[in-house]
Enzyme design. Structure first.
Site, PDB file in Angstrom:
ATOM      1  N   GLU A 103       0.774  -1.178   0.050  1.00  0.00           N
ATOM      2  CA  GLU A 103       0.128  -0.031  -0.112  1.00  0.00           C
ATOM      3  C   GLU A 103       0.824   1.337  -0.107  1.00  0.00           C
ATOM      4  OE1 GLU A 103      -2.495   1.753  -0.377  1.00  0.00           O
ATOM      5  OE2 GLU A 103      -4.100   1.148   0.805  1.00  0.00           O
ATOM      6  N   ASP A 104       0.308   2.442  -0.375  1.00  0.00           N
ATOM      7  CA  ASP A 104       0.974   3.754  -0.554  1.00  0.00           C
ATOM      8  C   ASP A 104       1.065   4.101   1.058  1.00  0.00           C
ATOM      9  OD1 ASP A 104      -1.572   4.341  -0.599  1.00  0.00           O
ATOM     10  OD2 ASP A 104      -1.364   5.471  -2.180  1.00  0.00           O
ATOM     11  N   ASP A 107      -3.830   5.041   6.696  1.00  0.00           N
ATOM     12  CA  ASP A 107      -4.422   6.267   7.236  1.00  0.00           C
ATOM     13  C   ASP A 107      -5.488   5.954   8.047  1.00  0.00           C
ATOM     14  OD1 ASP A 107      -4.786   9.028   7.513  1.00  0.00           O
ATOM     15  OD2 ASP A 107      -6.474   8.931   5.808  1.00  0.00           O
ATOM     16  N   PHE A 156      -1.963  16.248   4.664  1.00  0.00           N
ATOM     17  CA  PHE A 156      -2.216  15.426   3.387  1.00  0.00           C
ATOM     18  C   PHE A 156      -1.103  15.557   2.484  1.00  0.00           C
ATOM     19  CE2 PHE A 156      -4.215  14.554  -0.842  1.00  0.00           C
ATOM     20  CZ  PHE A 156      -5.011  13.471  -0.238  1.00  0.00           C
ATOM     21  N   ARG A 169       0.690  12.161  -8.772  1.00  0.00           N
ATOM     22  CA  ARG A 169       1.199  10.671  -8.325  1.00  0.00           C
ATOM     23  C   ARG A 169       2.634  10.727  -9.084  1.00  0.00           C
ATOM     24  NH1 ARG A 169      -2.942   7.260  -6.895  1.00  0.00           N
ATOM     25  NH2 ARG A 169      -4.882   7.755  -7.570  1.00  0.00           N
TER      26      ARG A 169
END
Ligand code: IMP
Ligand code: MG
Length: 184
Positions: A103-104, A107, A156, A169
């Site tokens: 996963e990136d 959160d 963010f 991205r």
């Protein structure tokens, strides 16, 4: 370093290309020794994983295969809606396999805790979670990454695969987006 057009939208660089490369080398060596002779299957969660996964897998020196899933939970905003929808499932069978989810960012954890139990139903031998970034202060689900490269504050962030409204991205580093960009 050469100035990029997208740099204008970035408040500051949180993690540089060089720091990312270094942590990925370390993680790659760890996975290489822990998964030697286990032929693990890497499962990338699209689209955020695509840059991280391509660098990570080239730093892992073992036989392995890979597949991808896609989920939608965010829409174009910066706050999770809490609902997880699988928009692309695996093509390969994971029964009896050592699965490594890539996963990136972890959160709220809502996406990964849903996916992990979804995949556990298919009887893999094991499932571990690898994430580039961990934002632990925002956690809602009871889940932790097994391996993560960086802890990040409650801001963010974009770049290196992570998006805001599908943009940024392709930034080579992790940056904090200027708040005026998403309050426009
Ligand atoms: P979770 O279900 O809240 O853990 O959300 C995970 C997904 O939300 C990630 O895979 C990202 O796509 C997205 N996300 C969470 N935080 C950020 C961020 O700071 N920047 C970009 N995307 C994020
Ligand atoms: Mg996203």
């Amino acid at each position: 370093m050469q100035q990029k057009k997208m740099d204008d939208a970035i408040l500051n660089v949180l993690i540089s290309e060089r720091e990312i490369a270094r942590q990925i080398e370390i993680l790659g060596s760890k996975l290489t020794s822990e998964y030697a002779d286990r032929n693990p299957m890497f499962v990338g969660i699209l689209k955020g994983c695509f840059v991280f996964m391509s660098d990570l897998l080239r730093s892992v020196d073992i036989y392995c295969d890979m597949d991808f899933m896609a989920v939608s939970s965010y829409g174009d905003g910066t706050i999770t809606t809490g609902a997880v929808k699988i928009t692309k499932d695996l093509n390969r069978d994971i029964e009896g396999r050592d699965v490594i989810i890539v996963e990136d960012i972890l959160d709220s954890g809502v996406t990964l805790s849903y996916l992990k139990s979804y995949l556990l139903n298919r009887n893999p031998k094991s499932i571990k979670i690898v994430t580039l970034l961990d934002k632990p202060t925002r956690r809602k689900a009871d889940i932790k990454p097994d391996y993560s490269c960086f802890e990040v504050p409650d801001e963010f962030v974009v770049g290196y695969g992570l998006d805001y409204a599908e943009q940024y991205r392709n930034l080579p580093y992790i940056g904090i987006l200027k708040p005026e960009i998403y309050s426009e």
